[in-house]
Design an enzyme around this catalytic site. Sequence first.
Site, mmCIF file in Angstrom:
data_model
loop_
_atom_site.group_PDB
_atom_site.id
_atom_site.type_symbol
_atom_site.label_atom_id
_atom_site.label_comp_id
_atom_site.label_asym_id
_atom_site.label_seq_id
_atom_site.Cartn_x
_atom_site.Cartn_y
_atom_site.Cartn_z
ATOM 1 N N GLU A 4 67.146 -58.590 -30.309
ATOM 2 C CA GLU A 4 67.999 -59.228 -31.295
ATOM 3 C C GLU A 4 67.852 -58.465 -32.624
ATOM 4 O O GLU A 4 66.729 -58.148 -33.013
ATOM 5 C CB GLU A 4 67.628 -60.692 -31.508
ATOM 6 C CG GLU A 4 68.642 -61.410 -32.390
ATOM 7 C CD GLU A 4 68.393 -62.908 -32.526
ATOM 8 O OE1 GLU A 4 67.354 -63.409 -32.066
ATOM 9 O OE2 GLU A 4 69.260 -63.566 -33.100
ATOM 10 N N GLY A 37 58.934 -63.394 -37.081
ATOM 11 C CA GLY A 37 57.956 -64.356 -36.579
ATOM 12 C C GLY A 37 57.809 -64.329 -35.072
ATOM 13 O O GLY A 37 56.699 -64.195 -34.543
ATOM 14 N N ALA A 38 58.930 -64.449 -34.375
ATOM 15 C CA ALA A 38 58.883 -64.512 -32.919
ATOM 16 C C ALA A 38 60.296 -64.397 -32.370
ATOM 17 O O ALA A 38 61.267 -64.459 -33.129
ATOM 18 C CB ALA A 38 58.254 -65.826 -32.461
ATOM 19 N N GLU A 55 62.972 -65.404 -28.972
ATOM 20 C CA GLU A 55 63.186 -66.362 -27.884
ATOM 21 C C GLU A 55 63.681 -65.761 -26.577
ATOM 22 O O GLU A 55 64.323 -66.467 -25.798
ATOM 23 C CB GLU A 55 64.175 -67.426 -28.366
ATOM 24 C CG GLU A 55 65.645 -66.936 -28.539
ATOM 25 C CD GLU A 55 66.024 -66.550 -29.962
ATOM 26 O OE1 GLU A 55 65.127 -66.208 -30.752
ATOM 27 O OE2 GLU A 55 67.225 -66.574 -30.270
ATOM 28 N N HIS A 89 60.033 -73.794 -31.975
ATOM 29 C CA HIS A 89 61.316 -73.176 -32.313
ATOM 30 C C HIS A 89 61.787 -72.247 -31.189
ATOM 31 O O HIS A 89 62.917 -72.371 -30.702
ATOM 32 C CB HIS A 89 61.175 -72.403 -33.629
ATOM 33 C CG HIS A 89 62.414 -71.705 -34.069
ATOM 34 N ND1 HIS A 89 63.293 -72.260 -34.973
ATOM 35 C CD2 HIS A 89 62.948 -70.509 -33.737
ATOM 36 C CE1 HIS A 89 64.302 -71.433 -35.174
ATOM 37 N NE2 HIS A 89 64.114 -70.345 -34.437
ATOM 38 N N GLU A 90 60.920 -71.338 -30.780
ATOM 39 C CA GLU A 90 61.333 -70.375 -29.748
ATOM 40 C C GLU A 90 61.579 -71.091 -28.427
ATOM 41 O O GLU A 90 62.524 -70.778 -27.701
ATOM 42 C CB GLU A 90 60.290 -69.269 -29.573
ATOM 43 C CG GLU A 90 59.904 -68.547 -30.858
ATOM 44 C CD GLU A 90 61.077 -68.053 -31.695
ATOM 45 O OE1 GLU A 90 62.141 -67.753 -31.119
ATOM 46 O OE2 GLU A 90 60.937 -67.985 -32.935
ATOM 47 N N GLU A 107 70.560 -70.830 -34.906
ATOM 48 C CA GLU A 107 69.386 -70.874 -35.779
ATOM 49 C C GLU A 107 69.306 -72.159 -36.605
ATOM 50 O O GLU A 107 68.246 -72.763 -36.696
ATOM 51 C CB GLU A 107 69.329 -69.632 -36.674
ATOM 52 C CG GLU A 107 69.135 -68.317 -35.914
ATOM 53 C CD GLU A 107 67.890 -68.281 -35.020
ATOM 54 O OE1 GLU A 107 67.018 -69.172 -35.140
ATOM 55 O OE2 GLU A 107 67.797 -67.358 -34.193
HETATM 56 N N1 TRP Z 1 65.890 -65.135 -33.154
HETATM 57 C C1 TRP Z 1 64.578 -65.066 -33.718
HETATM 58 C C2 TRP Z 1 64.192 -66.475 -34.097
HETATM 59 O O1 TRP Z 1 64.824 -67.120 -34.849
HETATM 60 C C3 TRP Z 1 64.437 -64.243 -34.921
HETATM 61 C C4 TRP Z 1 64.797 -62.799 -34.879
HETATM 62 C C5 TRP Z 1 65.970 -62.249 -35.185
HETATM 63 C C6 TRP Z 1 63.920 -61.730 -34.727
HETATM 64 N N2 TRP Z 1 65.885 -60.904 -35.224
HETATM 65 C C7 TRP Z 1 64.644 -60.557 -34.950
HETATM 66 C C8 TRP Z 1 62.591 -61.660 -34.409
HETATM 67 C C9 TRP Z 1 64.033 -59.317 -34.937
HETATM 68 C C10 TRP Z 1 61.992 -60.424 -34.369
HETATM 69 C C11 TRP Z 1 62.701 -59.262 -34.651
HETATM 70 O O2 TRP Z 1 63.245 -67.004 -33.643
HETATM 71 ZN ZN ZN Z 2 65.423 -68.860 -34.115
#
Ligand code: TRP
Ligand code: ZN
Length: 828
Positions: A112, A244-245, A247, A280-281, A303
Amino acid sequence: MTVHLSDYTPFSHPVESVALTFRLAPRATRVQSVIRFGQGGTTLRLDGEGLTLIRAAIDGQPVDAAPDATGLTLTVPDAPFVLETEVEIAPEGNTALEGLYMSNGMYCTQCEAEGFRKITFYPDRPDVMAPFRVRIESDMPVMLSNGNPVAQGNGWAEWDDPWPKPAYLFALVAGELVAHSDRFTTMNGDDVALNIWVRPGDEDRCAYAMNSLIRSMKWDEQVYGRAYDLSVFNIVAVDDFNMGAMENKGLNIFNSKYVLALPETATDDDFARIEAIIAHEYFHNWTGNRITCRDWFQLCLKEGLTVYRDQQFSADMRSASVKRIEDVLTLRARQFREDAGPLAHPVRPEAYEEINNFYTATVYEKGAELIGMLKLLVGDDAYRRALDLYFERHDGQACTIEDWLTVFQDATGRDLTQFKRWYSEAGTPRVSVDETWEEGVFTLTLSQDGQKIIPVAVGLLGPDGTEVVPTQVLELTKHRQDFRFEGLAARPVASVLRGFSAPVILDRSMTAQDRAFLLAHDTDAFNRWEAGRTLAKDVMARLVTDGAAPPAMWLDAVAAVATDDALDPAFRALALRLPAEDDMAQTLHQGGVTPDPDRIHAARRQMALALAERLRDALPALVAPVAGPWSPDAAQAGQRAFRMQALGLLSRLNGGAEAQRVFDAATNMTEEVGALSALLEVGAGDAALGVFARKWGDDRIVMDKWFSLQILHAADAPAVARQLTEHPRFDWKNPNRFRALFGALAGNHAGFHRADGSGYRLLANWLIRLDPVNPQTAARMSQAFEGWPRMDADRQGLMRAELERILAVPSLSRDLSEMARRMAGRRK
Ligand code: TRP
Ligand code: ZN
């Protein structure tokens, strides 16, 4: 270069299935892909960046294909066909941490938003969904991908993900990893294997994350009726990670600091964040993965909703009112600030150059507020009905905000045309409040600067502090509206915008006495805290503008809350916390005053000292150790938070003697960091810093705190930060370490805004240095400059000069150039 929402067109071809084979090698990984396309005309355009094409074939026939800088155009049969390609990539040199990269010898991916195109040629857009089958070949003992494990042998493993998904949810991990494992049985009776994969030695730090995962799975079943849908759920902790993380379906990848925790290494806030991010994830599995976004403009669809869901979860696990106060604190600190500056954009933006720049507080946090308002407007039962309909109607689809609002209209019969403005209009609405009391009728007049529908939760208190009208939600739909309350015996005190029912700025002139009254009596905990906060801001503002000393009335009101043993310690801790300097600067600017960072800093210190003196007799008892064996629960965390607040005040009276004792005796990170902060704040932290570094030198996650804390509490933050950039452990290519140092610099308001411009210059130098290595993180950190328009002319000049200096760098990334250009207020 610029992508527009209005330009959306569906992809030419359906993708029926994807089969990938990875032969992993640090400098030359081979990726073979076999994609079954449905019919869609004779031209196929695929995304691809930085790929060396080895071969391509259509229906088994080799084809000549010449990729350009952003992809590959092929002439294909006007009928279903199979495209095979093989490409070579180099994960080892991938410092941008997007696509396939290496972290500590381990292979991992981040796709992502648009990272999959750095792995193979593909329609890399969220509305193209397909089932993926993956074979990994490598000498790594653990090889993971999305979905269910199919088979594995010596040097290979195969995974199959039956759920059609967009490429941004693809993930692969291979490394020397060990698992902390557990199991979960879903409400449908399905057995799920749960694994948290970490580097050997870290397996004893996974228990809290696992426990949070299990609670999240249960909660999503109970509250949203959503069960997990694969036989395994894997989480991997990675040290080098941009956010952060992530999904990824069945294979969440986490920044290790949001997984690994022991009481000795993680603060209570860290534990709370781990719980929230794990949730969240996990919640994305339904809101994001099963139902995804049609295009990246719809990012808030997944989100905003998922943040809202994780906030609900944390509220249920902990104290709902404390959670709400904390969420509003972050909303104001990050989102209101963004909305008030040059980076302001709607929750659903309409144009972007680099989508990574739109993973913002506005999309996430304001996006979550919109869900909360919707729920308030339709009611809890209708909200649940609408969500059921959303999952039923759109499962397996890539959707838009229009789809989402239509579901609410269909489920509730309510017209949401006016509500939709919230998605397309940037900026924080202002709501002003006027009140009259005439002949037994109390009239509340609300007006707004726009034409939105704004739910304003209101309750009325009688003169003795009892609630005479319980909370009701007033709907402000016009420019100006009167709301009448009859049958009251005496003029009430109105508690307006209870629970912060809408993300607005409230303009209400109120006497300090009335605010103190609400702080003492409001039955809505949020507004009780808010009354104290507004009072403190008024005091600080007067200190800044005309040096008026903190009045006894404020000191008494705060002291009364601080010493009231009947109140939740977490609430008392929040009530004792003074407004942040940046928050104060924002508020002054809103009121037409140019903030002076040094005066704000001095005022805040003066208030803290006055409060400490007012509480002199009570403080020794308030810093008494928390009883009982350590637990991460909200009750104990609240006690520790309150104790640390009290310790900070006490240190201002005794030069840190008590803080040094607490530091020496600390058995958990909350108290270790709390005491160290208290020491640093009074300039007595040098010895403790040394002890801390010797104790934690090898622990990356803990040492990030060491870097941050000394900058956050430094008098000359740029000087300290600059010195720390020369520290052998300043591994600037690691995003956590870079953020620890420069996030703290930007977070030290008076330090960053030093009149000599040294803070601005240091940050700009390092952004320029980081940009070619990791543009995403450089762009994100550049946001520190967004506050320039509210500063005085000299600082404005200095900040803008740094933005121009950044923009003058040749071959600047798209990420950083878009950010710098928007902040500098330049079109192109
Ligand atoms: N979709 C992820 C979340 O909200 C966040 C995310 C978007 C992300 N782009 C990213 C995480 C790039 C790591 C690197 O949890
Ligand atoms: Zn998210």
